[in-house]
Design a protein around this motif. Structure first.
Motif, mmCIF file in Angstrom:
data_model
loop_
_atom_site.group_PDB
_atom_site.id
_atom_site.type_symbol
_atom_site.label_atom_id
_atom_site.label_comp_id
_atom_site.label_asym_id
_atom_site.label_seq_id
_atom_site.Cartn_x
_atom_site.Cartn_y
_atom_site.Cartn_z
ATOM 1 N N ASN A 131 0.538 -0.972 3.301
ATOM 2 C CA ASN A 131 -0.823 -1.110 2.735
ATOM 3 C C ASN A 131 -1.906 -0.550 3.187
ATOM 4 N N SER A 132 -3.244 -0.562 2.502
ATOM 5 C CA SER A 132 -4.338 -0.007 3.113
ATOM 6 C C SER A 132 -5.542 -0.551 2.182
ATOM 7 N N ASN A 133 -6.633 -0.753 2.821
ATOM 8 C CA ASN A 133 -7.697 -1.315 1.935
ATOM 9 C C ASN A 133 -9.067 -0.876 2.470
ATOM 10 N N SER A 182 -5.621 -8.097 5.603
ATOM 11 C CA SER A 182 -4.374 -8.054 6.568
ATOM 12 C C SER A 182 -3.288 -8.738 5.981
ATOM 13 N N GLU A 213 4.993 -5.009 0.869
ATOM 14 C CA GLU A 213 4.010 -4.177 1.492
ATOM 15 C C GLU A 213 3.926 -5.100 3.024
ATOM 16 N N PHE A 268 -1.260 -3.706 6.599
ATOM 17 C CA PHE A 268 -2.482 -2.843 6.262
ATOM 18 C C PHE A 268 -2.612 -1.961 7.673
#
Length: 344
Positions: free
Chosen positions: A204-206, A212, A298, A301
């Protein structure tokens, strides 16, 4: 119906209630208990199943037909809910008892294949992020993390299940379109009474760098697929929409259970190193186009500095892989011991 009608029927065991006979109908639960039948009930879909001596009868409350062993459609009124309680006719119970007296030569339901799908690959790197880890700038690339975990998971599963097909959409850094991935999944050959599971692995990414945790997704129950074709319905083509809906409900329940088992497995391995974000529903392409129970994981992050350091640590990736493996093992054991019924 053929081997496509093979899996868990989205059922939960109902506890004992005291039903009263009403308008000539029989108390359904007490009748099946007296007859030594096992009963499962899903209140969300008003679907039921009774089984005995290797045979199964499944139904939707109020329908004017029932399914015997997921193969034969019998024109018999199904049990019906009255004031929140199930009642049935003498005719239904007599038909069920006679059917359960016949011999069953069916093989038990089993998981025949598990397909691992490491997301992205080749020219498609997925998400990536440069983070300073142990004083050095490190570029974390999603496709590499996905493959690392996928290969570890494959090795665990192959060792545990030499009699099952443990497959991967990719085992090296190559590009596959989403359509190619689902084509691979839908083309796996299975034997009668075998099921396949589809496990897609992602990172994942944000924009919010404090985000997290790990999470597991399943296909939104509101999305409807065509998982059966006219050939699968045999001579009962007019019932194809109903049969397709029943199969969809089975896949949804299976996927939710897989997601929960995997989430619990990861939690047991990583402990307080990061947090669980729970199980969620979404219409991911690989899930909605794979005609089987499927989940998308997922792992964490790369945009979170602390979690990025974990995802760069091979020992931590081993924990994630083993957690997923433990979750799948729990589901496979549950599925095969219950002969394909989630209710047990």
């Amino acid at each position: 119906m053929k081997k496509l009608i093979f899996t868990i029927f989205a059922l939960f065991m109902i506890t004992s209630h005291a039903f009263s006979e009403n308008a000539g109908n029989m108390d359904f639960l007490s009748s099946v208990q007296k007859a030594g039948m096992t009963f499962y009930w899903d209140p969300l879909t008003s679907s039921g199943l009774i089984e005995k001596n290797g045979h199964r009868i499944s139904f939707h409350s109020g329908d004017d037909f029932v399914l015997q062993d997921y193969k034969t459609v019998l024109n018999e009124s199904a049990p019906v809910l009255e004031n929140g309680k199930l009642v049935t006719s003498t005719s239904f119970m007599n038909s069920a008892e006679n059917f359960f007296k016949t011999e069953s030569n069916d093989n038990p339901y089993r998981i025949g294949a598990i397909l691992i799908d490491p997301g992205h690959g080749g020219k498609d790197p997925g998400t990536n992020k440069v983070q300073k880890i142990n004083g050095k700038n490190v570029t974390l690339v999603e496709k590499d993390i996905n493959l690392n975990v996928g290969l570890k998971l494959r090795d665990y599963l192959k060792k545990a299940y030499p009699d099952k097909q443990i497959l991967m959409t990719r085992s090296k850094d190559v590009y596959l379109s989403l359509n190619q991935r689902t084509e691979i999944a839908n083309s796996v050959k299975l034997k009668d009474n075998e099921a396949i599971l589809f496990i897609s692995v992602h990172v994942n990414s944000n924009f919010n760098e404090s985000a997290s945790g790990y999470e597991v997704w399943y296909l939104s129950p509101g999305y409807r697929r065509q998982v059966l074709n006219a050939k699968s319905a045999g001579e009962e083509k007019s019932l194809l929409p109903i049969l397709n809906s029943m199969m969809e409900e089975e896949y949804t329940t299976e996927s939710i259970l897989i997601a929960k088992f995997i989430l619990d497995g990861i939690t047991a391995q990583v402990g307080s190193q990061t947090n669980s974000r729970g199980i969620k529903a979404e219409e991911w392409y690989v899930c909605k186009n794979s005609n089987m129970p499927s989940v998308l994981i997922e792992l964490g992050f790369v945009t979170n500095k602390k979690e990025a350091a974990l995802l760069h640590d091979d020992k931590y990736l081993q924990k994630l892989s083993f957690g997923i493996y433990n979750g799948l093992q729990a589901f496979v054991t549950h599925f095969e011991r219950s002969r394909g019924f989630t209710g047990k």
